[in-house]
Design a protein around this motif. Structure first.
Motif, PDB file in Angstrom:
ATOM      1  N   ARG B  66     -36.496 -54.636  15.689  1.00 32.03           N
ATOM      2  CA  ARG B  66     -37.549 -53.914  14.932  1.00 32.03           C
ATOM      3  C   ARG B  66     -37.051 -53.556  13.528  1.00 32.03           C
ATOM      4  N   ARG B  70     -38.582 -54.838  10.052  1.00 29.51           N
ATOM      5  CA  ARG B  70     -38.977 -53.862   9.033  1.00 29.51           C
ATOM      6  C   ARG B  70     -38.336 -54.223   7.680  1.00 29.51           C
ATOM      7  N   ASP B  85     -40.488 -44.578   4.620  1.00 32.24           N
ATOM      8  CA  ASP B  85     -39.834 -45.776   5.140  1.00 32.24           C
ATOM      9  C   ASP B  85     -38.334 -45.544   5.282  1.00 32.24           C
ATOM     10  N   LEU B 121     -41.473 -48.101  13.948  1.00 31.62           N
ATOM     11  CA  LEU B 121     -40.842 -49.184  13.186  1.00 31.62           C
ATOM     12  C   LEU B 121     -41.730 -50.431  13.137  1.00 31.62           C
ATOM     13  N   ALA B 125     -45.901 -50.539   7.109  1.00 35.47           N
ATOM     14  CA  ALA B 125     -45.037 -49.806   6.177  1.00 35.47           C
ATOM     15  C   ALA B 125     -45.885 -48.795   5.429  1.00 35.47           C
TER      16      ALA B 125
END
Lengths: 124, 146
Positions: B66, B70, B85, B121, B125
């Motif tokens: 993950r 990301r 983030d 995650l 975003a």
């Protein structure tokens, strides 16, 4: 001896794993590289029969290293070591001149079968 | 396969990768466009994922995967644009450190990870436009914590 092999992977863990799979089967590991730049340098110096090449490495990626190695020797035999989900990168590597690929986590029979197949093709 | 040998190699290399990840996230906090740091976090997550998969440490593999995904999005964006983030990535790093500590102390695979963290995650975003997101909708982390 089935072939002289250069192992290129930034993880010692992965290099050891491949070594343990291929040496008992008759391959000889003649060199190791922990990034793409080292892989190109080692290829030039050692002229291995076949290279196992990780894709994600520092300094120079495995794909960029393939491009440079193929410029040195257009008949170079390079097997990419990819992870699940890296299909697009594998395609890019094959276009750059890689011969084939194996997927992590490694299955010994896949690694041995792929190396043998690539070397057999080279002999044809 | 000599499991003890590969467990030790995993611990050694994962510890180095986690330290690099920590240094790089701190660098991104100051300089969100720092390409070297973005690449370093991505590579660290990728390497830990591959090693964990080889040892069937599924919880570590899943979390590292993950984090890698990301960071792939951050790579595409060319920068880390939102503090939310960064907070999420630091939480992921901390969770990975705890899991690696479990392997070090017990020699066993760690239990399943924090499902809420994994979901956060995998979520959009904070910097990505979300068509379903309303103007005052809280960031993904805050949403997931409810």
């Amino acid at each position: 001896m089935k072939g002289r092999v250069l192992l290129a992977d930034d993880a010692l863990f992965m290099r050891e794993m491949i070594r343990e799979i291929i040496e008992p089967d008759g391959f000889e590991v003649i060199g190791e590289a922990s990034d793409g730049i080292e892989a190109v340098e080692q290829f030039r110096k050692l002229q291995p029969d076949i290279v196992t090449m990780d894709i994600v490495m520092p300094r120079l990626s495995g794909i960029d290293a393939v491009e440079q190695i193929v410029q040195i020797d257009p008949s170079a035999k390079i097997v990419m070591c990819s992870a699940l989900g890296q299909e697009a990168l594998v395609m890019e590597a094959l276009k750059a001149g890689a011969s084939d690929f194996v997927v992590k986590p490694f299955k010994p029979e896949d690694v041995l079968g792929t190396l043998a197949k690539v070397l057999e093709k080279a002999d044809e | 396969m000599d499991i003890a040998k590969y467990r030790n190699l995993f611990l050694e290399e994962a510890t180095e990768h986690l330290a690099e990840m920590s240094r790089s996230l701190l660098a991104l906090e100051k300089e969100p466009e720092l390409r070297e740091a973005i690449e370093a976090v991505f590579r660290a997550a990728h390497s830990i994922k591959s090693m964990a998969a080889s040892l069937s440490y599924d919880s570590i593999r899943s979390l590292a995967h993950r984090l890698e995904d990301r960071m792939e999005r951050v790579r595409s964006a060319g920068r880390l644009e939102d503090p939310e983030d960064l907070g999420l990535l630091f939480r992921g790093l901390e969770a990975l450190e705890q899991m690696v500590a479990v392997v070090r102390e017990s020699g066993e695979a760690p239990p399943d990870g924090d499902a809420e963290l994994l979901a956060a995650l995998s979520g959009p975003a904070a910097t990505e436009p979300d068509p379903k997101k309303k103007a005052h909708d809280p960031a993904p982390v805050a949403r997931a914590r409810r």
